[in-house]
Write an enzyme that holds these catalytic residues in place. Structure first.
Site, short mmCIF file in Angstrom:
data_model
loop_
_atom_site.label_atom_id
_atom_site.label_comp_id
_atom_site.label_asym_id
_atom_site.label_seq_id
_atom_site.Cartn_x
_atom_site.Cartn_y
_atom_site.Cartn_z
N LYS A 193 0.79 -1.23 0.00
CA LYS A 193 0.00 0.00 0.00
C LYS A 193 0.82 1.28 0.00
O LYS A 193 0.40 2.28 -0.58
CB LYS A 193 -0.96 0.01 1.20
CG LYS A 193 -2.14 -0.93 1.03
CD LYS A 193 -2.87 -1.09 2.34
CE LYS A 193 -4.19 -0.40 2.34
NZ LYS A 193 -5.02 -0.77 3.49
N ASP B 133 -9.84 3.92 2.48
CA ASP B 133 -9.98 3.38 3.84
C ASP B 133 -10.68 4.37 4.79
O ASP B 133 -11.53 3.97 5.58
CB ASP B 133 -8.61 3.01 4.42
CG ASP B 133 -8.06 1.72 3.82
OD1 ASP B 133 -8.86 0.88 3.38
OD2 ASP B 133 -6.83 1.56 3.79
#
Ligand code: ATR
Length: 277
Positions: free
Chosen positions: A71, A107
């Site tokens: 990520k 997120d």
């Protein structure tokens, strides 16, 4: 559905990838909305990340999700990175447009949308308490600040990590010592656990909730088990609570819409499908 050359393709890049629930999640939506498309798990070794991202473009993928351990590193491989992904310092969603790779991070969006399931119970004007200072905490802190929370009390076992985050993300974050529950919890409107404590196989989160107002919303980002000891303790004393699965489900929405052209809904059937994984 039988696929042909018009099928839209997406997937999730991670290492390892076998336990990812994303293929089941997106697979449920693809079937529900009768979309001619596929979403596949893509096991990508860290040494191959750059080639894998180029491969997505070469193979005509609409995009992909990105999970551990890629990520942070994948951001440097994108042609463009969204402002929120830059602030979070990580990318979890890639969208290929005209041969260019755009990186975003959903997120924090997923976290806030999950809390909205108990909108009645969350007052962003009151202080929030965040436990933990890892990658998940970072996305959540950015999202809470964007949602207008003016005071965040941040507690982490390793205080220096919390201080580094507070320094980077701004004055509204106050660092307290791990374990100082009475000082941290008074007058708060939200308590979030972003640590791995309470996850199956991990030690429980040992927290004294005595000072937590009964109206405060409690959220655990751990979702295995769904009902963590923290959530059970919160509900037992009358606090509203939101489990962690919703964050996973809601963070998937922006990617699905960008790749497959339908804004998907988080439903009880989706929760069930993902839990059965
Ligand atoms: P993620 O990116 O998923 O948030 P991480 O960076 O490994 O994962 O962070 C895990 C968090 O759980 C950290 O805040 C960690 O605290 P430290 O920074 O002190 O390591 C916290 N954590 C893990 N095990 C813990 C334990 N036994 N007691 C207290 N906190 C713990």
């Amino acid at each position: 559905m039988t696929l042909d050359g018009e099928a839209r393709l997406a997937g999730v890049l991670g290492w390892p990838i076998a336990h990812s629930r994303s293929p089941r999640l997106h697979g449920h939506w693809l079937a529900q909305y009768r979309i001619k498309g596929a979403y596949v798990p893509l096991a990508v070794h860290p040494d191959d990340l750059e080639r894998a991202v180029e491969g997505l473009v070469a193979l005509g993928f609409r995009g992909a999700n990105v999970t551990l351990p890629h990520k942070e590193r994948v951001a440097a491989l994108c042609d463009r990175v969204s402002e929120r992904a830059r602030r979070i310092g990580a990318v979890n969603t890639l969208v290929v447009r005209d041969g260019r790779v755009e990186g975003d991070n959903s997120d924090g969006f997923g976290f806030i949308e999950n809390l909205k399931e108990r909108e009645d119970a969350w007052e962003p004007t009151r202080p929030a308490v965040v436990l933990g200072a890892g990658g998940a905490a970072r996305a959540i802190l950015v999202a809470l600040l964007e949602a207008g929370v003016r005071e965040i009390r941040l507690l982490n076992r390793t205080r220096a990590r919390a201080e580094a985050l507070a320094e980077e993300l701004g004055r509204n974050i106050r660092v307290l010592d791990w374990g100082t529950w009475d000082d941290a919890l008074g007058e708060t409107g939200l308590l979030v656990n972003t640590t791995s404590l309470g996850m199956s196989g991990q030690p429980p989160l040992e927290i004294d909730l005595r000072a937590l107002p009964a109206s405060a919303l409690v959220n655990d980002i751990v979702y295995v088990p769904l009902e963590t000891p923290l959530l059970a303790a919160a509900r037992a004393r009358g606090n509203p609570a939101v489990d962690g699965l919703g964050m996973l489900l809601h963070q998937a929405r922006p990617g699905f819409e960008a790749w497959f052209g339908v804004a998907p809904q988080v439903t009880p059937a989706l929760r069930q499908a993902v839990l059965e994984a």
